[in-house]
Write a protein that holds these residues in place. Structure first.
Motif, PDB file in Angstrom:
ATOM      1  N   ARG A  11      33.814  -4.147  50.837  1.00 41.95           N
ATOM      2  CA  ARG A  11      34.637  -2.934  51.002  1.00 41.95           C
ATOM      3  C   ARG A  11      34.266  -2.216  52.296  1.00 41.95           C
ATOM      4  O   ARG A  11      35.134  -1.825  53.082  1.00 41.95           O
ATOM      5  CB  ARG A  11      34.389  -2.029  49.803  1.00 41.95           C
ATOM      6  N   GLY A  69      31.196   4.530  51.152  1.00 45.01           N
ATOM      7  CA  GLY A  69      31.822   3.411  50.435  1.00 45.01           C
ATOM      8  C   GLY A  69      31.503   3.407  48.947  1.00 45.01           C
ATOM      9  O   GLY A  69      32.394   3.589  48.119  1.00 45.01           O
ATOM     10  N   ASP A 290      36.383  -2.668  45.434  1.00 39.31           N
ATOM     11  CA  ASP A 290      35.871  -3.855  46.104  1.00 39.31           C
ATOM     12  C   ASP A 290      36.099  -5.017  45.148  1.00 39.31           C
ATOM     13  O   ASP A 290      35.531  -5.002  44.060  1.00 39.31           O
ATOM     14  CB  ASP A 290      34.369  -3.659  46.377  1.00 39.31           C
ATOM     15  N   THR A 293      39.930  -3.249  48.602  1.00 43.09           N
ATOM     16  CA  THR A 293      40.004  -2.641  49.936  1.00 43.09           C
ATOM     17  C   THR A 293      40.254  -3.680  51.034  1.00 43.09           C
ATOM     18  O   THR A 293      40.842  -3.367  52.066  1.00 43.09           O
ATOM     19  CB  THR A 293      38.703  -1.868  50.216  1.00 43.09           C
ATOM     20  N   GLN A 294      39.784  -4.920  50.803  1.00 47.92           N
ATOM     21  CA  GLN A 294      39.942  -5.936  51.839  1.00 47.92           C
ATOM     22  C   GLN A 294      41.430  -6.211  52.094  1.00 47.92           C
ATOM     23  O   GLN A 294      41.880  -6.083  53.235  1.00 47.92           O
ATOM     24  CB  GLN A 294      39.159  -7.219  51.452  1.00 47.92           C
ATOM     25  N   SER A 365      30.053  -9.654  52.173  1.00 47.07           N
ATOM     26  CA  SER A 365      29.533  -8.756  51.137  1.00 47.07           C
ATOM     27  C   SER A 365      28.020  -8.928  51.081  1.00 47.07           C
ATOM     28  O   SER A 365      27.286  -8.149  51.659  1.00 47.07           O
ATOM     29  CB  SER A 365      30.124  -9.073  49.770  1.00 47.07           C
TER      30      SER A 365
END
Ligand code: AMP
Ligand code: GLY
Length: 424
Positions: A11, A69, A290, A293-294, A365
């Motif tokens: 994220r 985040g 997450d 968000t990607q 990640s």
């Protein structure tokens, strides 16, 4: 301006990737960051519990905007502390973050303000919880009240399973104090979606919806994880449903938080269950999702910085966001063994080849650098994300890129996005 992103996951990589494209940003820092983020931001070694460390860094580097985040630093009150020092920060205060950090608080809020959700009861006494389970009959869902890294939810199909879960959480305390209080609620059927909105406490901007894949295995089988993949847009969230979610859930919740004296600023994330056109809230989160968000960041056409800055500052009444028409799909590559035990330090390759693919980004990640090489360093390792003219194209491109990643100890689902196709 100088921007600091707090966190180190996929994220945060997606946020940094997008923020770094803003012409408003001179220097972007991320703390602690990861080797992928290091391509977009200067990584600084501050751990997410170290609120004093973030404050010192923001002050001494004259950071104009900090973007948080993960939920953990929000739960520690990072926004309150920055606010006391007059520093601009994107995210809710500790009291507002309770919408995620206390499931009991969020359920009471929804009940009080008539926001659609599963019926429930809250217990801090084991015997009383058992008695209620016997009375209402499964299927039921049992949730530890506090943060439990996404593992504190038990779907119980039988009375025995429910009592076992209560025993684990309330008596054996497998999540520690987070299990002092539990929420027991109705099992909802339908299709899940993640709905996001930005708010300054009064005004609310709807973002695009996304769909996560929580289960580890294809076909939504196996244990729940933090999320094995996501796509956006989510066709299950039709324009009519989005309207309903805004009018019955997002706007009333923001208003309710204000009335409770817990003004909510930041991104509000509603985990929804949609059945027969009727959305209900499974949970609220006080942060971006997450891996959702990607794909969202890849689809966002407008600059994200003005709106983040406005949430943290003068308000968003004049802000808008624009989206690309394309679809985006993120396939998470995780360490074999996740969400249980897994090995760290396994080498991963193929980044150069993936880097050359147009419309694809390998968000990191759980990765680390060992002797200059990228290795695995967490449960979820990469989020390979692709943009396509439609969801089918995005799925094809994402899996083509996944095929180029070289990592013997990596596992991924092969059906990310398939659910979207049923709606087309
Ligand atoms: P939560 O952390 O509350 O979102 O729960 C994690 C996952 O458990 C959700 O994404 C759902 O898949 C499932 N879940 C949670 N609450 C319910 C419910 N009341 N009915 C059905 N499934 C649920
Ligand atoms: N993808 C689920 C979450 O961010 O909580």
């Amino acid at each position: 301006m100088k921007v600091l992103v707090v966190g180190s996951g996929g994220r945060e990589h997606a946020l940094c990737w997008k923020i770094a494209q803003s012409p408003l940003v001179g220097t972007l820092y991320c703390a602690p960051g990861n080797p992928g983020i290091a391509k977009n931001a200067k990584c600084v070694d501050i751990k997410t519990h170290d609120i004093d460390g973030y404050l010192r860094f923001a002050r001494s580097n004259e950071i104009d905007l900090t973007v948080v985040g993960p939920e953990f630093p929000l739960s520690l009150g990072i926004v309150d502390r920055f606010g006391e020092e007059g520093l601009h920060i994107f995210g809710p205060t500790k009291a507002a973050a309770e919408i995620e950090t206390s499931k009991a608080f969020s359920k009471y809020l929804m009940k009080k303000y008539d926001i659609p959700t599963a019926f429930f009861s809250v217990f801090s006494d084991y015997e009383e919880a058992v008695a209620w389970v016997r009375e209402v009959k499964p299927p039921l869902v049992i949730k530890a009240d506090g943060l439990a890294s996404g593992k504190g939810v038990f779907i119980c199909r039988t009375e025995e399973e429910a009592i076992q879960a209560l025993d684990d959480v309330m008596r054996k305390k497998i999540f520690g104090d987070s299990g002092d209080t539990v929420v027991v609620e109705e099992f909802l059927r339908g299709e899940e979606a993640s709905f996001f909105a930005l708010t300054d406490g009064t005004n609310v901007i709807q973002l695009e919806a996304s769909q996560d894949h929580k289960a580890l295995l294809d076909g939504d089988q196996g244990p729940n994880t933090g999320g094995m993949g996501a796509y956006s847009p989510a066709p299950v969230v039709t324009p009519r449903i989005a309207e309903l979610v805004m009018s019955r859930i997002m706007l009333p919740t923001v208003k309710a938080m204000r009335e409770e004296g817990r003004e909510y600023k930041g991104v509000l994330y509603a985990g929804l269950m949609i059945e027969d056109g009727n959305p209900r809230v499974l949970e609220f989160n006080c942060r971006f999702g997450d891996p959702e968000t990607q794909p969202l960041m890849m689809r966002l056409k407008s600059d994200i910085v003005p709106v983040l800055r406005a949430v943290a500052g003068r308000g968003i009444s004049r802000e808008t966001v624009e989206w690309k028409d394309e679809a985006a799909v993120c396939v998470v590559m995780a360490s074999k063994g996740y969400p249980g035990d897994y090995k760290k330090g396994a080498p991963i390759g193929g980044f150069d080849e993936v880097g050359e693919m147009e419309g694809v980004v390998a968000f990191h990640s759980g990765t680390a650098l060992e002797e200059g090489k990228v290795v695995t360093d967490g449960g979820r390792v990469l989020g390979i994300t692709a943009l396509g003219d439609n969801i089918q194209d995005a799925i094809r491109l994402a899996y083509k890129a996944v095929g180029k990643i070289d990592g013997e100890l990596l596992y991924y689902r092969t059906d990310i996005g398939r659910k979207a196709l049923q709606h087309i």
